[in-house]
Design an enzyme around this catalytic site. Sequence first.
Site, PDB file in Angstrom:
ATOM      1  N   SER A 140     -13.400 -81.455   1.339  1.00 17.49           N
ATOM      2  CA  SER A 140     -14.994 -81.331   1.518  1.00 17.49           C
ATOM      3  C   SER A 140     -15.720 -82.840   1.235  1.00 17.49           C
ATOM      4  O   SER A 140     -14.885 -83.731   0.407  1.00 17.49           O
ATOM      5  CB  SER A 140     -15.766 -80.166   0.815  1.00 17.49           C
ATOM      6  OG  SER A 140     -16.997 -80.496   0.880  1.00 17.49           O
ATOM      7  N   TYR A 153     -17.832 -76.409  -7.574  1.00 21.82           N
ATOM      8  CA  TYR A 153     -17.256 -76.667  -6.081  1.00 21.82           C
ATOM      9  C   TYR A 153     -17.113 -78.118  -5.982  1.00 21.82           C
ATOM     10  O   TYR A 153     -15.764 -78.471  -5.490  1.00 21.82           O
ATOM     11  CB  TYR A 153     -18.369 -76.203  -5.004  1.00 21.82           C
ATOM     12  CG  TYR A 153     -18.106 -76.411  -3.574  1.00 21.82           C
ATOM     13  CD1 TYR A 153     -17.071 -75.393  -3.137  1.00 21.82           C
ATOM     14  CD2 TYR A 153     -18.355 -77.225  -2.856  1.00 21.82           C
ATOM     15  CE1 TYR A 153     -16.644 -75.482  -1.915  1.00 21.82           C
ATOM     16  CE2 TYR A 153     -17.965 -77.396  -1.361  1.00 21.82           C
ATOM     17  CZ  TYR A 153     -17.044 -76.517  -1.036  1.00 21.82           C
ATOM     18  OH  TYR A 153     -16.537 -76.667   0.350  1.00 21.82           O
TER      19      TYR A 153
END
Length: 303
Positions: A140, A153
Site C-alpha cells: 500500500s 496498518y
Amino acid sequence: MVQRRADARVAVVTGAARGVGEATARRLARRGLQVALLGRELQALRQVAGSLPTQACCIEVDITDEAALQGAARSIQARLGPASVVVANAGIAAAGPFAASESALFNRVIDVNLIGSANTARAFLPQLVETGGYYLQIASTAAFGSAPLMSAYCASKAGVESFAQALRTELQPEGVDVGIAYLHWTGTDMIGDLDNHPVLRALRTHQPGPARRVHSPDQVADWLMHGINRRATSIYAPPWLRLIQPLRPVLPLIVSRVARRSLATLPTAELNSTTGVLGAGGRADWEAQRPAPPTPPVTPPQC
C-alpha cells in the site's frame, strides 16, 4: 506469461471473498488458470468460486494459523496442482488514535497483514520453486509515509514491503519472481464509509486531486493482472504512483505536516468514537478472533 513451466496453471489468492482479491481471482480465471480462493468467509468464497469459468476450490483458513495454511497448501496441490501464482492479498485495517485502540486489535492487524503474508509465502514457496512461479505481495502507499491514526496498518504495510524485497533477492536463484503491489485509495468495503468516517476523510481531504481519487476493485485488478502477466517487480495502482518513489525520503515529513493540519479540526471525542476495525472483511476476521471478555472474579465464600 504468468508462469515459466507450461503445465503450471494454478493461482492462489488470499483474501479472495471480496474486493481486490475477488476481482483478481476473476481475472486469473479468465486467463485460464485454476484458482484457489482462501479467506475467512466460506459462503462468500463459495459464491465467487461458483461463478468462475475455470475449476476453482475455496478453503476457509486463517492465514495467521501457520499449520492450517500449510494444510491448505497441501490440499490445493493435491486437488489442482502446484501453484504458479500466489497473490498475498489478505489484510485488515484499523483506524483511530493509538492510545485509544485496543492492543489486541493493533496486534491483530500486524498478525494478519505481516505475519499472515510471511505464512503465505512459507506455505507456498515449495510449489513456486517447483513451477518457477511468481509471488505478488499486496502492499500500500501506507508504506510510503506513515499516516497518523492508522499506525498498525502503516507499520504492517511497511513491513510487508521490506519482507517482499528481502524475499525477492533470496528467491531469484530459485527462479521465483517476487512483486510488490502498491495500492492507493481503492473502493473496497474497507473504505466504504469514506466520506462519513472522520479519520479516513481527514487523511484524504488535503491530498492533491489525483491522489484523492478512489479506484474500483475491478480497475485495480486490471493493473494487478497486467503486472502479473509481466512478472513485474513493482505494480502501482494507479500507475502514476511510480512517480512518487523518488520522493519517498521526504514523504513522511509531508504526510505528517498535512495530517496535523487536517486533524486539528477534529474533536478528540469524534476521533475516539470511530476507533476500530474497518470494513466487513476486517470485522469478520476481528469478530472471529476477538478475545472473550474477562470473567469477573469470584468472591470466595466466607468461613
